[in-house]
Design a protein around this motif. Structure first.
Motif, PDB file in Angstrom:
ATOM      1  N   ILE A  25       0.848  -1.198   0.000  1.00  0.00           N
ATOM      2  CA  ILE A  25       0.000   0.000   0.000  1.00  0.00           C
ATOM      3  C   ILE A  25       0.885   1.250   0.000  1.00  0.00           C
ATOM      4  O   ILE A  25       0.609   2.219  -0.716  1.00  0.00           O
ATOM      5  CB  ILE A  25      -0.982  -0.025   1.201  1.00  0.00           C
ATOM      6  CG1 ILE A  25      -2.051  -1.098   0.965  1.00  0.00           C
ATOM      7  CG2 ILE A  25      -1.640   1.334   1.411  1.00  0.00           C
ATOM      8  CD1 ILE A  25      -2.944  -1.389   2.153  1.00  0.00           C
ATOM      9  N   ALA A  26       1.947   1.199   0.791  1.00  0.00           N
ATOM     10  CA  ALA A  26       2.868   2.347   0.830  1.00  0.00           C
ATOM     11  C   ALA A  26       3.475   2.582  -0.553  1.00  0.00           C
ATOM     12  O   ALA A  26       3.591   3.724  -1.017  1.00  0.00           O
ATOM     13  CB  ALA A  26       3.962   2.098   1.858  1.00  0.00           C
ATOM     14  N   ALA A  35       2.196   1.604  -3.513  1.00  0.00           N
ATOM     15  CA  ALA A  35       1.150   2.093  -4.434  1.00  0.00           C
ATOM     16  C   ALA A  35       0.877   3.566  -4.175  1.00  0.00           C
ATOM     17  O   ALA A  35       0.675   4.348  -5.117  1.00  0.00           O
ATOM     18  CB  ALA A  35      -0.134   1.271  -4.245  1.00  0.00           C
ATOM     19  N   GLY A  36       0.894   3.946  -2.898  1.00  0.00           N
ATOM     20  CA  GLY A  36       0.676   5.344  -2.542  1.00  0.00           C
ATOM     21  C   GLY A  36       1.769   6.240  -3.086  1.00  0.00           C
ATOM     22  O   GLY A  36       1.500   7.360  -3.528  1.00  0.00           O
ATOM     23  N   MET A  72       8.098   1.868   5.428  1.00  0.00           N
ATOM     24  CA  MET A  72       6.987   2.462   4.662  1.00  0.00           C
ATOM     25  C   MET A  72       7.300   3.903   4.269  1.00  0.00           C
ATOM     26  O   MET A  72       6.888   4.379   3.212  1.00  0.00           O
ATOM     27  CB  MET A  72       5.684   2.404   5.468  1.00  0.00           C
ATOM     28  CG  MET A  72       5.092   1.006   5.504  1.00  0.00           C
ATOM     29  SD  MET A  72       3.730   0.865   6.660  1.00  0.00           S
ATOM     30  CE  MET A  72       2.401   1.618   5.753  1.00  0.00           C
TER      31      MET A  72
END
Lengths: 256, 319
Positions: A102-103, A105-106, A159
């Motif tokens: 998620i990190a 993709a962010g 992250m």
């Protein structure tokens, strides 16, 4: 001189309480700076202002020469300044790998894809690589709630680092970690950040940890920068000893 | 487009279900059509639950979808089913794009109550609109499909097949959405919004997008409901209707895109038989069912299936 981060006459008031008073700090690219100070000295307020979480009452913050006053935390993150937190800020119900994915993709795009899968080979390889760098690959498929505190701190930092920031702010990276684990944790973190050639500013209470890793110390007291310079000169400063480190040294002497 | 195992399974179940309509009694076909229409609305509720938001006002978009279909037929004499449904979805999306600007500022109970307030405003407006039949609502004209007008006996079965096809395609898309970066970001917001902001993402933008998409999906359910029942009334926006969608969402759980479909069908069956058996206190049976689900299966009925799958995998791994 080109500074990566510069604050000029920075003030922050919470009603009658001043959390920052005329803070002037300039940090060059590649520096590793330690921030020390007792509780309430204004260290976290400083980090919160620099990363956009708090708006200063007055003053200027420049990142790579550009003013970042009034910009959101996400805009500052995208500009290249990432942070970790005193209490690791993770997604506890997800696995360690998913936290990293998620990190990633962010960091890739401000508009996440609606139909393309989060899990793709490239991202997984990148997440595995960074987990490997922090020596926590064995926790990859565990839920965050199942991993120990030290590992959570490393995930938090991983992250922040996965988006390849130019500058990393670490808010008490060793808090909540046992005394024995502290050095190992910081060794790992500093090795990784030096490999990524990131400018680092970290808040720390343990003077042994600070002395071991930094090239410069900022000592905060009551919202002001009390001293700024090489570690030995700051730690030998009489006012720093009296107002910042005195308690800790006396405590260590008593323990010895 | 390559389909994964779950998507193939869902499409397979859809084909079996559609085929079973040929031999099933008409009452069952109607019951399943209504259940599937509701499941579409529940998909919208679940999309928001995955992002940590519970809406007590999804009836708003359900009603917008239904009324847009009904009014387009009534006032514009449009009878083409895809056009009617598209109008319903477009109307809901347009409204959600406006309301979403406000809604995404709120979280938890404030979001829930605000969503309820908007649906009740629509309810109040419809009740006070004699041109739209006030509390009685009005009948929806018979639909056609690209010029083909089904005979009255064929229409329910044809609509059943169409809603299965639409639900299946939507389930595949929602399954992909759930596993996409945006879907994962919704879960991340539920878990820790501050961290999402510090990853360079805008939680509000992600929630806004999710809110608008959920409105469109729910409106589709409203459109189908209007076409299947042939009638619309303001009750579609009433808080009890929205509560029913939350009930179904809790019944199924949020872990799989097929859970709302399963739960909506089960809900329709339980309610039908409860009304049949205890016509004056059937709500009590539903209440007890919900209580049992919350106590024994807090992650919904789907956790029974996923738990079984996990156990089977563990046994396989041991072997």
């Amino acid at each position: 001189m080109n500074y990566i981060l510069e604050t000029r006459a920075l003030y922050k008031e919470f009603g009658a309480v001043s959390a920052a008073k005329d803070v002037n700090v300039s940090i060059s690219k590649g520096e590793v700076v330690g921030v020390i100070g007792s509780n309430g000295a204004g260290k976290t307020t400083f980090i919160n202002m620099v990363t956009g979480y708090l708006k200063p009452s007055r003053g200027e913050i420049l990142f790579n020469g550009q003013s970042i006053i009034g910009r959101t935390p996400r805009a500052i993150t995208r500009a290249g300044m990432a942070r970790s937190f005193q209490v690791a800020q993770l997604f506890p119900e997800l696995t360690v790998l998913d936290n990293l994915l998620i990190a990633l993709a962010g960091a890739e795009s401000p508009f996440p894809s609606l139909l393309r899968p989060l899990r793709n080979e490239g991202r997984i390889a990148r997440a595995d690589a960074i987990l490997g760098e922090f020596s926590i690959l064995s926790w990859r498929d565990s839920k965050v709630t199942a991993v120990p505190q030290g590992v959570r701190k490393l995930i938090d930092i991983a992250m922040a680092l996965i988006g390849d920031p130019q500058m990393l702010l670490l808010d008490e990276p060793t808090s909540g970690v046992s005394a024995e684990e502290k050095t190992q944790l910081m060794d790992t973190v500093m090795q990784v950040v030096s490999r990524h050639q990131v400018t680092v500013l970290f808040v720390e209470h343990d003077m042994d940890v600070v002395r071991r890793y930094v090239s410069r110390i900022l000592a905060f007291y009551s919202g002001e920068v009390l001293a700024d310079g090489p570690p030995q000169s700051v730690l030998d400063n009489a006012r720093v000893q009296e107002l910042v480190t005195g308690g800790q040294r006396a405590h260590k002497r008593a323990k010895a | 487009m390559r389909l994964d195992k779950t998507e193939l399974m869902m499409l397979g179940v859809a084909v079996v279900l559609a085929t079973s309509g040929l031999v099933a009694p008409q009452w069952l076909v109607f019951l399943l059509t209504m259940a599937l229409a509701k499941s579409l609305v529940v998909q919208g509720v679940v999309m928001q639950m995955r992002a940590g938001l519970v809406t007590f006002g999804q009836g708003l978009y359900f009603c917008i979808g239904g009324y847009a279909v009904g009014m387009s037929g009534h006032f514009l004499t449009i009878s083409d089913l895809p056009t009617l449904l598209l109008i319903g979805v477009a109307s809901a999306v347009a409204l959600a794009m406006i309301l979403g600007l406000l809604m995404t500022r709120y979280r938890e109970i404030f979001f829930a109550m605000l969503s309820l307030a908007f649906s009740m405003i629509l309810y109040g407006m419809l009740v006070k609109s004699p041109g739209l039949g006030s509390t009685d609502g009005f009948n929806v004209i018979a639909w056609t499909l690209f010029g083909w007008s089904p005979a009255s006996g064929q229409a329910p079965l044809a609509l059943f097949v169409i809603i299965i096809a639409v639900s299946a395609v939507l389930a595949v898309l929602l399954h992909r959405y759930g596993h996409s970066s945006a879907g994962a970001m919704c879960e991340a917001i539920r878990e820790n919004e501050v961290r999402v902001e510090y990853l360079g993402q805008s939680p509000r933008w992600v929630l806004y997008m999710n809110y608008v998409a959920a409105a469109g999906v729910s409106a589709l359910g409203g459109g189908f409901m209007a076409l299947a029942a042939g009638h619309i009334d303001p009750e579609m926006a009433y808080w009890i209707t929205s509560g029913e969608f939350v009930f179904i969402a809790l019944l199924g759980g949020t872990s799989h895109v097929a859970a709302p479909i399963l739960a909506a069908i089960l809900f329709a069956v339980v309610r039908t038989y409860a009304i049949e058996l205890v016509p004056h206190s059937w709500q009590m049976i539903l209440g007890v069912t919900l209580l049992a689900i919350i106590v024994f299966l807090p992650k919904g009925l789907w956790s029974l299936l996923s738990g079984q799958a996990r156990r089977a995998k563990a046994v396989e791994a041991k072997a």
